[in-house]
Motif scaffolding. Structure first.
Motif, PDB file in Angstrom:
ATOM      1  N   GLY A  22      -8.505   0.292   0.680  1.00 25.87           N
ATOM      2  CA  GLY A  22      -7.727   0.224   1.907  1.00 25.87           C
ATOM      3  C   GLY A  22      -8.077  -0.910   2.850  1.00 25.87           C
ATOM      4  N   TYR A  23      -9.197  -1.591   2.631  1.00 27.92           N
ATOM      5  CA  TYR A  23      -9.623  -2.637   3.561  1.00 27.92           C
ATOM      6  C   TYR A  23      -8.626  -3.784   3.603  1.00 27.92           C
ATOM      7  CZ  TYR A  23     -12.452  -6.158   5.910  1.00 27.92           C
ATOM      8  OH  TYR A  23     -12.900  -7.116   6.790  1.00 27.92           O
ATOM      9  N   LEU A  24      -8.296  -4.330   2.463  1.00 24.04           N
ATOM     10  CA  LEU A  24      -7.385  -5.483   2.440  1.00 24.04           C
ATOM     11  C   LEU A  24      -6.034  -5.144   3.071  1.00 24.04           C
ATOM     12  CD1 LEU A  24      -8.032  -7.093  -1.070  1.00 24.04           C
ATOM     13  CD2 LEU A  24      -8.938  -7.793   1.159  1.00 24.04           C
ATOM     14  N   GLU A  25      -5.546  -3.943   2.829  1.00 26.15           N
ATOM     15  CA  GLU A  25      -4.248  -3.534   3.365  1.00 26.15           C
ATOM     16  C   GLU A  25      -4.252  -3.439   4.887  1.00 26.15           C
ATOM     17  OE1 GLU A  25      -5.865  -1.978   0.865  1.00 26.15           O
ATOM     18  OE2 GLU A  25      -4.565  -2.430  -0.842  1.00 26.15           O
ATOM     19  N   LYS A  26      -5.396  -3.163   5.498  1.00 28.36           N
ATOM     20  CA  LYS A  26      -5.499  -3.053   6.953  1.00 28.36           C
ATOM     21  C   LYS A  26      -5.594  -4.413   7.636  1.00 28.36           C
ATOM     22  CE  LYS A  26      -7.830   1.404   7.024  1.00 28.36           C
ATOM     23  NZ  LYS A  26      -9.086   2.096   7.331  1.00 28.36           N
ATOM     24  N   ILE A  27      -6.066  -5.422   6.917  1.00 25.68           N
ATOM     25  CA  ILE A  27      -6.372  -6.718   7.517  1.00 25.68           C
ATOM     26  C   ILE A  27      -5.412  -7.821   7.082  1.00 25.68           C
ATOM     27  CG2 ILE A  27      -8.173  -8.484   7.797  1.00 25.68           C
ATOM     28  CD1 ILE A  27      -8.908  -5.747   9.031  1.00 25.68           C
ATOM     29  N   PHE A  28      -4.955  -7.772   5.843  1.00 27.30           N
ATOM     30  CA  PHE A  28      -4.205  -8.887   5.270  1.00 27.30           C
ATOM     31  C   PHE A  28      -2.801  -8.484   4.836  1.00 27.30           C
ATOM     32  CE2 PHE A  28      -8.722  -9.774   4.487  1.00 27.30           C
ATOM     33  CZ  PHE A  28      -8.839 -10.969   5.178  1.00 27.30           C
ATOM     34  N   THR A  29      -1.843  -9.388   5.071  1.00 23.07           N
ATOM     35  CA  THR A  29      -0.453  -9.157   4.653  1.00 23.07           C
ATOM     36  C   THR A  29      -0.367  -9.194   3.123  1.00 23.07           C
ATOM     37  OG1 THR A  29       0.120 -11.502   4.647  1.00 23.07           O
ATOM     38  CG2 THR A  29       0.376 -10.304   6.760  1.00 23.07           C
ATOM     39  N   GLN A  30       0.778  -8.797   2.589  1.00 23.95           N
ATOM     40  CA  GLN A  30       0.980  -8.827   1.136  1.00 23.95           C
ATOM     41  C   GLN A  30       0.785 -10.234   0.587  1.00 23.95           C
ATOM     42  OE1 GLN A  30       1.568  -6.353  -1.181  1.00 23.95           O
ATOM     43  NE2 GLN A  30       1.046  -4.984   0.513  1.00 23.95           N
ATOM     44  N   GLN A  31       1.306 -11.232   1.285  1.00 22.46           N
ATOM     45  CA  GLN A  31       1.163 -12.626   0.848  1.00 22.46           C
ATOM     46  C   GLN A  31      -0.310 -13.035   0.829  1.00 22.46           C
ATOM     47  OE1 GLN A  31       3.468 -15.507   3.136  1.00 22.46           O
ATOM     48  NE2 GLN A  31       1.961 -17.086   2.702  1.00 22.46           N
ATOM     49  N   GLU A  32      -1.056 -12.650   1.850  1.00 26.55           N
ATOM     50  CA  GLU A  32      -2.481 -12.976   1.919  1.00 26.55           C
ATOM     51  C   GLU A  32      -3.269 -12.237   0.835  1.00 26.55           C
ATOM     52  OE1 GLU A  32      -2.449 -13.742   6.748  1.00 26.55           O
ATOM     53  OE2 GLU A  32      -2.984 -11.766   5.968  1.00 26.55           O
ATOM     54  N   GLN A  33      -2.917 -10.981   0.584  1.00 27.46           N
ATOM     55  CA  GLN A  33      -3.571 -10.225  -0.488  1.00 27.46           C
ATOM     56  C   GLN A  33      -3.325 -10.885  -1.840  1.00 27.46           C
ATOM     57  OE1 GLN A  33      -3.081  -5.854  -0.303  1.00 27.46           O
ATOM     58  NE2 GLN A  33      -2.275  -6.233   1.768  1.00 27.46           N
ATOM     59  N   HIS A  34      -2.136 -11.420  -2.016  1.00 26.83           N
ATOM     60  CA  HIS A  34      -1.817 -12.140  -3.253  1.00 26.83           C
ATOM     61  C   HIS A  34      -2.749 -13.348  -3.410  1.00 26.83           C
ATOM     62  CE1 HIS A  34       0.571 -13.652  -6.583  1.00 26.83           C
ATOM     63  NE2 HIS A  34       0.558 -14.835  -5.988  1.00 26.83           N
ATOM     64  N   LEU A  35      -2.958 -14.097  -2.326  1.00 22.35           N
ATOM     65  CA  LEU A  35      -3.878 -15.240  -2.378  1.00 22.35           C
ATOM     66  C   LEU A  35      -5.290 -14.782  -2.751  1.00 22.35           C
ATOM     67  CD1 LEU A  35      -2.812 -17.206   0.840  1.00 22.35           C
ATOM     68  CD2 LEU A  35      -2.586 -18.009  -1.523  1.00 22.35           C
TER      69      LEU A  35
END
Length: 165
Positions: A22-35
């Motif tokens: 859940g950390y990435l989902e709270k901080i980063f957008t879908q595009q950023e998570q893809h990066l």
């Protein structure tokens, strides 16, 4: 306007478990998570994007006087590991990031031409805070110069816009 942020990578490794559920989902957008998920060094990408968001947020806060935890509304557009933009609620900020083995350091500006007017300041300079916002005080007048300071772990960086007194 200017903003900056530094991440001590050794301290971030000890203090933050960004891989937890859940950390990435709270901080980063879908595009950023893809990066993050599609790079050779996800750890470095996390702190690169985080540093950009923090530096841009400092400008956003000064421009709007809004203080809020809004990482998902600060969206990074990634041109390269060193250059990009951050958008937030209709504002756009330009970023330059320095990556090293020890830290990630980002400077953000509200207008691209401000990059060439940035000067480093030192911790010994007379920095005062007004409503939590740092300024460099001119000893010869009552003029206060906008600065941005950041520190994390072993590192401290300060910047100001160059001008003649």
């Amino acid at each position: 306007m200017i903003g900056n942020d530094i991440v001590d990578l050794a301290l971030a490794k000890k203090q933050s478990n960004w891989r937890r559920k859940g950390y990435l989902e709270k901080i980063f957008t879908q595009q950023e998570q893809h990066l993050i998920n599609n790079t050779q060094n996800p750890n470095l990408m996390v702190w690169n994007l985080w540093s950009r968001k923090e530096a841009a947020y400092k400008i956003y806060n000064r421009e709007t006087s809004i203080r809020a935890f809004i990482p998902l509304q600060l969206e990074c557009s990634y041109e390269s590991e060193n250059i990009g933009t951050v958008s937030c609620r209709g504002f756009e900020y330009f970023t330059k990031t320095v990556l090293s083995e020890d830290f990630v350091y980002t400077i953000a500006v509200s207008q691209q031409d401000l990059f060439k007017t940035i000067a480093a300041i030192v911790i010994e300079d007379k920095i005062i805070k007004v409503d939590g916002i740092p300024f460099l005080e001119n000893q010869n007048s009552s003029f206060k110069r906008v600065v941005s300071i950041t520190h994390h772990g072993r590192f401290w960086k300060g910047i100001a816009l160059k001008f003649e007194y």
